[in-house]
Motif scaffolding. Structure first.
Motif, short mmCIF file in Angstrom:
data_model
loop_
_atom_site.label_atom_id
_atom_site.label_comp_id
_atom_site.label_asym_id
_atom_site.label_seq_id
_atom_site.Cartn_x
_atom_site.Cartn_y
_atom_site.Cartn_z
N GLY A 139 0.82 -1.22 0.00
CA GLY A 139 0.00 0.00 0.00
C GLY A 139 0.84 1.26 0.00
N LEU A 140 1.96 1.24 0.73
CA LEU A 140 2.85 2.40 0.76
C LEU A 140 3.46 2.65 -0.61
CD1 LEU A 140 4.66 1.78 4.16
CD2 LEU A 140 2.78 3.36 3.72
N VAL A 141 3.87 1.58 -1.29
CA VAL A 141 4.46 1.74 -2.63
C VAL A 141 3.42 2.31 -3.59
CG1 VAL A 141 5.38 0.48 -4.62
CG2 VAL A 141 6.20 -0.06 -2.32
N SER A 142 2.18 1.83 -3.50
CA SER A 142 1.12 2.37 -4.38
C SER A 142 0.88 3.85 -4.11
CB SER A 142 -0.18 1.57 -4.17
OG SER A 142 -0.01 0.23 -4.56
N SER A 143 0.86 4.24 -2.85
CA SER A 143 0.66 5.65 -2.51
C SER A 143 1.82 6.50 -3.02
CB SER A 143 0.53 5.81 -0.99
OG SER A 143 -0.63 5.18 -0.50
N TYR A 144 3.02 5.98 -2.91
CA TYR A 144 4.20 6.70 -3.42
C TYR A 144 4.11 6.87 -4.93
CZ TYR A 144 9.12 7.49 -4.69
OH TYR A 144 10.29 7.99 -5.22
N ASP A 145 3.72 5.82 -5.63
CA ASP A 145 3.61 5.89 -7.09
C ASP A 145 2.52 6.86 -7.53
OD1 ASP A 145 5.67 4.10 -7.47
OD2 ASP A 145 4.38 2.34 -7.68
N ARG A 146 1.51 7.05 -6.69
CA ARG A 146 0.45 8.02 -7.02
C ARG A 146 0.82 9.44 -6.63
NH1 ARG A 146 -2.95 3.90 -4.73
NH2 ARG A 146 -3.11 5.13 -2.83
N GLY A 147 2.01 9.62 -6.08
CA GLY A 147 2.45 10.96 -5.70
C GLY A 147 1.94 11.42 -4.36
N GLU A 148 1.41 10.50 -3.54
CA GLU A 148 0.83 10.89 -2.26
C GLU A 148 1.86 10.89 -1.13
OE1 GLU A 148 -2.34 8.11 -1.80
OE2 GLU A 148 -3.38 8.80 -3.61
N LEU A 149 3.04 10.31 -1.37
CA LEU A 149 4.12 10.28 -0.38
C LEU A 149 5.41 10.75 -1.02
CD1 LEU A 149 3.34 6.80 1.26
CD2 LEU A 149 2.89 9.05 2.26
N ASP A 150 6.25 11.44 -0.24
CA ASP A 150 7.52 11.96 -0.75
C ASP A 150 8.66 10.98 -0.54
OD1 ASP A 150 6.37 14.57 -1.30
OD2 ASP A 150 6.33 14.83 0.88
N LEU A 151 8.55 10.16 0.50
CA LEU A 151 9.64 9.27 0.90
C LEU A 151 9.02 8.03 1.54
CD1 LEU A 151 12.71 8.75 1.62
CD2 LEU A 151 12.29 10.05 3.71
N ILE A 152 9.50 6.85 1.16
CA ILE A 152 8.99 5.62 1.77
C ILE A 152 10.14 4.73 2.19
CG2 ILE A 152 6.73 5.59 0.68
CD1 ILE A 152 7.83 3.57 -1.35
N LEU A 153 9.93 4.03 3.29
CA LEU A 153 10.85 3.02 3.80
C LEU A 153 10.05 1.72 3.79
CD1 LEU A 153 13.54 2.27 5.30
CD2 LEU A 153 12.33 2.78 7.42
N VAL A 154 10.40 0.79 2.90
CA VAL A 154 9.61 -0.42 2.73
C VAL A 154 10.51 -1.64 2.63
CG1 VAL A 154 7.68 0.74 1.59
CG2 VAL A 154 9.57 -0.13 0.21
#
Length: 300
Positions: A139-154
């Motif tokens: 879910g975090l990766v999907s949100s990042y790909d949609r531009g909803e997150l600036d930085l993710i640690l997954v």
């Protein structure tokens, strides 16, 4: 031809707010309640937005309302523009916020030393507002790909996607310390939902042992998995750093293989601003310290 320059239409934030509310609420009635408006007014705003962008944005089914491909593409940008609008208002109201960093982390990092790293970062960057989202890595990766997150640690399988920084993730097979169940037939398994991390690795390993198995407990929460194993509902595979005193660590002696093809990965966009990059470096340093067993040194 698309109009350009001063002739291009400006998107009204109220229209963007309407489509975000409809998608988040799953319908026009709930969206109208959230916006303190009427259903007909919200519908009119969606139609006006569709006219402006030249695309149908919502599929109105009998049970639910879902964004079209064009609507999905618009949503990430709409959320970003609305966040920028709020940031401008905060600054104009005298709030001492110079930037917003939207960070996504898995649940097991929320209560870890990552929280201390974020606190140190905030003290050294008092003008920065941190917005933290936790959840499943997919879910975090999907949100990042949609531009909803600036930085993710997954967490991901090694080298499955190029990251700005990555570190190996050590996994451990665990059983209940008080109520072990590895010898049960079939072997009860505690896993994340389908397509969740480690689920297929667990099943393949048990089958390779020639053992029968059954899914005894499924949960999307790391805390739920930990407690289920401790209570004796089944065995599981989790990061070593999440093992507690209520767990028994299993391994080669029990015939279980080493699973070493996962990594913790950091992602931000190449054009990320210096604040995002600074936070990424702080998190990468934390991962290095955990990997080498050193103490937390703080930020410089």
């Amino acid at each position: 031809m698309k109009p350009d320059g001063p002739h291009r239409p400006l998107l009204d934030p109220d229209l963007l707010k309407a489509i975000v509310a409809v998608v988040d609420c799953g319908g026009f009635t709930a969206a109208a309640a959230r916006l303190h408006s009427t259903q007909s007014t919200v519908s009119q705003k969606i139609r006006r937005l569709e006219d402006l962008v030249g695309h149908r944005l919502l599929e109105r089914g009998s049970r639910e309302i879902l964004p079209t491909d064009a609507g999905q593409a618009l949503l990430g940008h709409a959320r970003h523009l609305l966040a920028l609008n709020d940031q401008i208002l905060d600054v104009m109201a005298g709030a001492a916020v110079g930037a917003i960093v939207r960070l996504g982390v898995p649940e097991d990092f929320v209560a870890s030393r990552a929280t201390q790293v974020l606190a140190d970062f905030s003290r050294h960057h008092p003008q920065v507002k941190l917005e933290i989202t936790s959840g499943l890595c997919s879910g975090l990766v999907s949100s990042y790909d949609r531009g909803e997150l600036d930085l993710i640690l997954v967490k991901q399988r090694r080298h499955s996607r190029a990251a700005v920084a990555c570190r190996p993730e050590t996994l451990a097979w665990i059983d209940s310390a008080r109520h072990p169940c590895l010898r049960a037939d079939p072997v009860p398994l505690v896993t994340f939902p389908p397509r969740g991390l480690y689920r297929e690795d667990i099943i393949r390993a048990i089958e390779a042992m020639g053992r029968n198995w059954r899914i005894a407990y499924t949960c999307s929460s790391l805390n739920g998995i930990q407690h289920a194993v401790a209570a004796g509902l089944g065995i599981s595979l989790l990061p070593l750093r999440t093992v507690t005193r209520d767990h028994a660590v299993l391994g080669a002696r029990e015939g279980l293989p080493t699973v070493d093809d996962y990594e913790i990965a950091l992602f931000h966009r190449p054009a990320a601003d210096v604040t995002v990059q600074a936070l990424a470096r702080a998190l990468a340093d934390m991962l290095d310290e955990e990997r080498h067993g050193t103490g937390h040194r703080g930020l410089s």
